[in-house]
Design a protein around this motif. Structure first.
Motif, PDB file in Angstrom:
ATOM      1  N   ASP A 130       0.849  -1.193   0.000  1.00 60.67           N
ATOM      2  CA  ASP A 130       0.000   0.000   0.000  1.00 60.67           C
ATOM      3  C   ASP A 130       0.884   1.242   0.000  1.00 60.67           C
ATOM      4  N   PRO A 131       1.352   1.678  -1.165  1.00 59.98           N
ATOM      5  CA  PRO A 131       2.259   2.828  -1.237  1.00 59.98           C
ATOM      6  C   PRO A 131       1.663   4.097  -0.659  1.00 59.98           C
ATOM      7  N   ARG A 132       0.336   4.188  -0.591  1.00 61.03           N
ATOM      8  CA  ARG A 132      -0.292   5.397  -0.069  1.00 61.03           C
ATOM      9  C   ARG A 132      -0.129   5.525   1.433  1.00 61.03           C
ATOM     10  N   SER A 133       0.291   4.443   2.111  1.00 63.29           N
ATOM     11  CA  SER A 133       0.327   4.460   3.569  1.00 63.29           C
ATOM     12  C   SER A 133       1.274   5.489   4.129  1.00 63.29           C
ATOM     13  N   SER A 134       2.278   5.954   3.354  1.00 65.18           N
ATOM     14  CA  SER A 134       3.215   6.942   3.882  1.00 65.18           C
ATOM     15  C   SER A 134       3.194   8.235   3.084  1.00 65.18           C
ATOM     16  N   ASP A 135       2.143   8.414   2.276  1.00 63.62           N
ATOM     17  CA  ASP A 135       2.079   9.613   1.451  1.00 63.62           C
ATOM     18  C   ASP A 135       1.378  10.773   2.137  1.00 63.62           C
ATOM     19  N   SER A 136       0.979  10.595   3.383  1.00 63.93           N
ATOM     20  CA  SER A 136       0.287  11.658   4.087  1.00 63.93           C
ATOM     21  C   SER A 136       0.729  11.663   5.537  1.00 63.93           C
ATOM     22  N   GLY A 137       0.047  12.436   6.365  1.00 63.12           N
ATOM     23  CA  GLY A 137       0.343  12.435   7.783  1.00 63.12           C
ATOM     24  C   GLY A 137       1.697  13.014   8.098  1.00 63.12           C
ATOM     25  N   ILE A 138       2.460  12.281   8.914  1.00 65.21           N
ATOM     26  CA  ILE A 138       3.728  12.785   9.435  1.00 65.21           C
ATOM     27  C   ILE A 138       4.693  13.168   8.321  1.00 65.21           C
ATOM     28  N   ASN A 139       4.587  12.517   7.176  1.00 64.69           N
ATOM     29  CA  ASN A 139       5.532  12.762   6.089  1.00 64.69           C
ATOM     30  C   ASN A 139       5.316  14.099   5.386  1.00 64.69           C
ATOM     31  N   ILE A 140       4.156  14.726   5.601  1.00 73.88           N
ATOM     32  CA  ILE A 140       3.924  16.023   4.973  1.00 73.88           C
ATOM     33  C   ILE A 140       4.457  17.173   5.818  1.00 73.88           C
ATOM     34  N   LEU A 141       4.925  16.855   7.020  1.00 71.06           N
ATOM     35  CA  LEU A 141       5.478  17.891   7.891  1.00 71.06           C
ATOM     36  C   LEU A 141       6.946  18.134   7.565  1.00 71.06           C
ATOM     37  N   THR A 142       7.385  19.371   7.721  1.00 69.04           N
ATOM     38  CA  THR A 142       8.803  19.675   7.561  1.00 69.04           C
ATOM     39  C   THR A 142       9.565  19.169   8.780  1.00 69.04           C
ATOM     40  N   LYS A 143      10.889  19.123   8.678  1.00 66.95           N
ATOM     41  CA  LYS A 143      11.722  18.705   9.809  1.00 66.95           C
ATOM     42  C   LYS A 143      11.430  19.566  11.028  1.00 66.95           C
ATOM     43  N   ARG A 144      11.339  20.883  10.838  1.00 60.82           N
ATOM     44  CA  ARG A 144      11.073  21.784  11.957  1.00 60.82           C
ATOM     45  C   ARG A 144       9.701  21.528  12.569  1.00 60.82           C
ATOM     46  N   GLU A 145       8.707  21.266  11.718  1.00 58.51           N
ATOM     47  CA  GLU A 145       7.362  20.989  12.231  1.00 58.51           C
ATOM     48  C   GLU A 145       7.336  19.689  13.026  1.00 58.51           C
ATOM     49  N   ARG A 146       8.094  18.681  12.590  1.00 62.04           N
ATOM     50  CA  ARG A 146       8.168  17.437  13.356  1.00 62.04           C
ATOM     51  C   ARG A 146       8.831  17.668  14.703  1.00 62.04           C
ATOM     52  N   GLU A 147       9.882  18.485  14.714  1.00 61.49           N
ATOM     53  CA  GLU A 147      10.541  18.819  15.977  1.00 61.49           C
ATOM     54  C   GLU A 147       9.567  19.500  16.929  1.00 61.49           C
ATOM     55  N   ILE A 148       8.797  20.450  16.402  1.00 58.71           N
ATOM     56  CA  ILE A 148       7.853  21.196  17.238  1.00 58.71           C
ATOM     57  C   ILE A 148       6.714  20.288  17.705  1.00 58.71           C
ATOM     58  N   LEU A 149       6.248  19.399  16.840  1.00 58.58           N
ATOM     59  CA  LEU A 149       5.215  18.447  17.242  1.00 58.58           C
ATOM     60  C   LEU A 149       5.701  17.603  18.415  1.00 58.58           C
ATOM     61  N   GLN A 150       6.932  17.105  18.337  1.00 54.64           N
ATOM     62  CA  GLN A 150       7.471  16.303  19.425  1.00 54.64           C
ATOM     63  C   GLN A 150       7.544  17.116  20.715  1.00 54.64           C
ATOM     64  N   LEU A 151       8.002  18.351  20.629  1.00 50.50           N
ATOM     65  CA  LEU A 151       8.137  19.189  21.821  1.00 50.50           C
ATOM     66  C   LEU A 151       6.773  19.540  22.410  1.00 50.50           C
ATOM     67  N   ILE A 152       5.788  19.812  21.555  1.00 45.25           N
ATOM     68  CA  ILE A 152       4.429  20.072  22.053  1.00 45.25           C
ATOM     69  C   ILE A 152       3.918  18.848  22.814  1.00 45.25           C
ATOM     70  N   ALA A 153       4.121  17.669  22.226  1.00 45.84           N
ATOM     71  CA  ALA A 153       3.652  16.437  22.855  1.00 45.84           C
ATOM     72  C   ALA A 153       4.398  16.141  24.155  1.00 45.84           C
ATOM     73  N   GLU A 154       5.600  16.689  24.292  1.00 44.86           N
ATOM     74  CA  GLU A 154       6.369  16.534  25.535  1.00 44.86           C
ATOM     75  C   GLU A 154       6.046  17.633  26.542  1.00 44.86           C
ATOM     76  N   SER A 155       4.965  18.393  26.261  1.00 51.41           N
ATOM     77  CA  SER A 155       4.414  19.406  27.184  1.00 51.41           C
ATOM     78  C   SER A 155       5.235  20.678  27.290  1.00 51.41           C
ATOM     79  N   HIS A 156       6.022  21.005  26.272  1.00 47.42           N
ATOM     80  CA  HIS A 156       6.742  22.277  26.262  1.00 47.42           C
ATOM     81  C   HIS A 156       5.820  23.388  25.766  1.00 47.42           C
ATOM     82  N   SER A 157       5.898  24.557  26.391  1.00 43.80           N
ATOM     83  CA  SER A 157       5.116  25.706  25.940  1.00 43.80           C
ATOM     84  C   SER A 157       5.728  26.280  24.670  1.00 43.80           C
ATOM     85  N   THR A 158       4.979  27.155  23.999  1.00 39.74           N
ATOM     86  CA  THR A 158       5.489  27.789  22.779  1.00 39.74           C
ATOM     87  C   THR A 158       6.748  28.589  23.084  1.00 39.74           C
TER      88      THR A 158
END
Length: 214
Positions: A139-167
């Motif tokens: 199913d090649p579509r399985s990785s064509d959306s979601g986390i893969n559409i985020l930039t490196k910086r957005e993934r970093e920020i997502l992780q930090l938000i989930a770790e309860s860091h404020s803006t």
């Protein structure tokens, strides 16, 4: 004797791999770290030949570490050892540069086999991961959306938000302005169609950026 790094946030597992799984006559463990950023920095400095890497790590997750290794130390062989796996995550880790993946639910004999094969330049996948990899390939579509559409910086920020860091904390940690951090946060929420911290945290857990214990 090959030099080895173990980057794993659970101390008991890290010590078990170092003391009970790694053969000291063949491997020299030069780095042990429970922090993604510290472990990554140590590897860039000491350049181990082989790395055993968890996916869900504090400060820098395994996928981002792989991308850095691919650019900075591409000769280093990396075996993922993780309790979390999904077709999209397995595919993403392979695209980021992983040479093998053994699930933590596998017998230690599978981990030893993976260590031997990957450290010598091969590829190895535990039985559960091999099944997931077949699903991802089917199913090649399985990785064509979601986390893969985020930039490196957005993934970093997502992780930090989930770790309860404020803006404000995120801005300071990444050496960016609060406004820039807010913009990145807004963009990733829009891309993922998630609009509160609880939803972002669940998403980060489901995509292997953090574990519930982090």
């Amino acid at each position: 004797m090959k030099t080895v790094a173990i980057i794993e946030d659970q101390t008991a597992i890290r010590e078990m791999v170092s003391q009970a799984v790694i053969d000291p006559s063949e491997y020299n463990v030069i780095i042990e770290s429970g922090d993604g950023q510290i472990g990554c920095d140590s590897c860039l400095e000491q350049k181990p030949e082989f790395v055993i890497l968890d996916v869900m790590l504090p400060n820098l997750n395994g996928t981002e570490i792989l991308r850095i290794f691919r650019e900075k130390i591409p000769e280093t062989q990396v075996l993922i050892f993780s309790g979390y796996q999904s077709p999209s995550l397995v595919r993403e880790l392979l695209q980021a540069g992983a040479h093998g993946f053994v699930e933590k639910s596998a017998p230690l004999s599978e981990l030893r086999k993976g260590i031997e094969i990957v450290s010598n330049g091969g590829s190895y996948f535990g039985p559960e991961v091999a099944l997931l990899l077949r699903e991802a390939m089917a199913d090649p579509r399985s990785s064509d959306s979601g986390i893969n559409i985020l930039t490196k910086r957005e993934r970093e920020i997502l992780q930090l938000i989930a770790e309860s860091h404020s803006t404000r904390d995120i801005a300071a940690k990444l050496s960016i302005s609060v406004k820039t951090a807010e913009n990145h946060r807004t963009n990733l929420m829009r891309k993922l169609d998630l609009h509160d911290v609880a939803s972002l945290t669940r998403y980060a857990i489901n995509n292997g950026l953090i574990s519930i214990g982090n």
